[in-house]
Enzyme design. Structure first.
Site, PDB file in Angstrom:
ATOM      1  N   LYS A 162     101.385 -29.479  38.532  1.00 59.89           N
ATOM      2  CA  LYS A 162      99.977 -30.328  38.304  1.00 59.89           C
ATOM      3  C   LYS A 162     100.263 -31.680  37.700  1.00 59.89           C
ATOM      4  CE  LYS A 162      96.815 -27.289  39.626  1.00 59.89           C
ATOM      5  NZ  LYS A 162      95.618 -27.872  40.523  1.00 59.89           N
ATOM      6  N   TYR A 197     103.668 -24.137  37.110  1.00 60.24           N
ATOM      7  CA  TYR A 197     102.400 -24.574  37.059  1.00 60.24           C
ATOM      8  C   TYR A 197     102.229 -25.923  36.597  1.00 60.24           C
ATOM      9  CZ  TYR A 197      96.992 -24.692  36.512  1.00 60.24           C
ATOM     10  OH  TYR A 197      95.821 -25.149  36.763  1.00 60.24           O
ATOM     11  N   SER A 223      94.720 -29.950  35.481  1.00 63.68           N
ATOM     12  CA  SER A 223      94.891 -29.156  34.175  1.00 63.68           C
ATOM     13  C   SER A 223      95.455 -29.900  33.137  1.00 63.68           C
ATOM     14  CB  SER A 223      95.602 -27.956  34.301  1.00 63.68           C
ATOM     15  OG  SER A 223      96.040 -27.158  33.067  1.00 63.68           O
TER      16      SER A 223
END
Length: 222
Positions: free
Chosen positions: A150, A146, A131
């Site tokens: 990532k 998150y 992402s």
């Protein structure tokens, strides 16, 4: 080509499986429940085969590695916890640890377990679905579980690409963009477009890039 897609029962993973199967590839569609994997395989079509796989379970990963006879492409798509309600200064670190189990350690364990099969392939590929939230170049505050997990997945991508270059394994990270999924929420671009970025990396030619971070086939900043 035989491809395995984690978290294939919904969103980007499901559409990636659909696009690969439509192109004539054999796709192993995985989900944490056998029922979800079977339903997805029926929906995707005859080129899809269900496989129950929880990427946080070492037993599941070991079993999958033993059950699969051949593999050309591993797509590490399964991910959890887009924690918009958190800030790094006050984050619940149990939530961060839980996210890392799926978003980082899951792909790491699975890649290690399936490396013998990938090394035996004539055209091996590993695609880590990442992402832009993991890009250090543009990272700000928020979504700490998150974003951090990532970003670590991006780091793993670079390390694996370097270590597997001599084996001909192309390893890349792909940002599908903001996509209208259960995790992304409404307002994003169509799932079909986000999935196409992943399929691009999964089907790169042998002289294609490795160790890169891409969206829509173009590099984006780490």
């Amino acid at each position: 080509m035989i491809a395995l897609v984690t978290g294939a029962n919904r969103g980007i993973g499901r559409e990636v499986a659909r696009q690969l199967a439509a192109a004539g590839h054999t796709v192993l569609v995985t989900a944490r429940s056998a029922g979800a994997a079977e339903e997805t395989a029926r929906d995707v079509g005859p080129n899809a085969h269900p496989l129950r796989l929880d990427v946080t379970s070492e037993a599941d990963i070991t079993a999958a590695a033993q059950d699969i006879d051949a593999l050309d492409v591993l797509i590490n798509n399964a991910a959890i916890t887009y924690d918009t309600w958190q800030r790094a200064t006050t984050a619940d670190l149990d939530v961060v640890r839980e996210a890392a189990e799926t978003n980082l350690y899951g792909p790491w364990r699975l890649t290690q377990a399936l490396l013998p099969l990938l090394r035996a392939s004539a055209h091996p590929r590993v695609v880590n679905v990442s992402s832009e939230a993991a890009s250090l170049a543009s990272m700000g505050g928020g979504t700490p579980a998150y974003s951090a997990s990532k970003a670590a997945l991006n780091a793993l991508t670079r390390m694996l690409a370097a270590e597997l270059r001599a084996d001909g394994v192309l390893v890349n990270a792909v940002c599908p963009g903001w996509v209208a999924t259960d995790m992304g929420g409404p307002g994003g671009r169509p799932v079909k477009e986000g999935a196409a970025s992943v399929v691009w990396a999964a089907t790169l030619p042998d002289d294609g890039p490795t160790g890169g971070f891409f969206r829509d086939g173009a590099p984006i900043p780490w």
